[in-house]
Design an enzyme around this catalytic site. Structure first.
Site, PDB file in Angstrom:
ATOM      1  CB  CYS A  14      -0.907  -0.040   1.232  1.00 10.72           C
ATOM      2  SG  CYS A  14      -1.796   1.495   1.575  1.00 10.72           S
ATOM      3  CB  CYS A  72       0.283   1.758   4.108  1.00  7.36           C
ATOM      4  SG  CYS A  72      -1.443   1.277   4.020  1.00  7.36           S
TER       5      CYS A  72
END
Length: 146
Positions: free
Chosen positions: A69, A72
């Site tokens: 991600c 993230c």
């Protein structure tokens, strides 16, 4: 704040009792010696997360993330800055939902990054999406007043 606080070691999973007035002095786990409230983000698994949620007397802010991600990974340094700023009043941890998909199911994670604040054995607030450190700090302080 009570005379002593229960804190789960995020390294070995042992529950420790720490005098409240010593919280800022860098208490260590009585079993493994790891620091308990050092202002760093700790990676954890679902079992340690659930134990910490149930046992700990301090608020716990958890980042549900995955290595694939992009947002993230972009937020990780900001989350680390927030951990330093919030210590020792709020502890921060992260759980990799790719390695621990059971955590995403257990906490009904719909998208990542997702932040969940736990206090007194229950979820008190959620925040979705990547955020700068200042917003993470403000969220934690607003939702978990001392």
């Amino acid at each position: 704040m009570p005379g002593s606080l229960k804190l789960t070691c995020h390294d070995c999973g042992s529950v420790n009792r720490v005098p409240a007035e010593k919280l800022g002095a860098g208490p260590k786990c009585g079993v493994c010696g790891a620091k308990l409230a050092e202002g760093k983000v700790h990676e954890m698994d679902l079992a340690t997360l659930e134990k910490s949620v149930k046992a700990d007397d301090l608020p716990l802010l958890v980042d549900f993330w995955a290595p694939w991600c992009g947002p993230c990974r972009m937020m990780a340094p900001e989350f680390a800055k927030a951990a330093q700023a919030l210590a020792p009043d709020v502890r921060l941890a992260k759980i990799d939902t790719h390695s621990h998909p059971d955590a995403a199911i257990r906490y009904n994670i719909q998208g990542i990054p997702a932040l969940i604040l736990f206090r007194n054995g229950r979820e008190v607030a959620r925040l979705a999406g990547a955020r700068p450190a200042a917003q993470i700090e403000a969220f934690a302080r607003q939702k978990s007043p001392a």
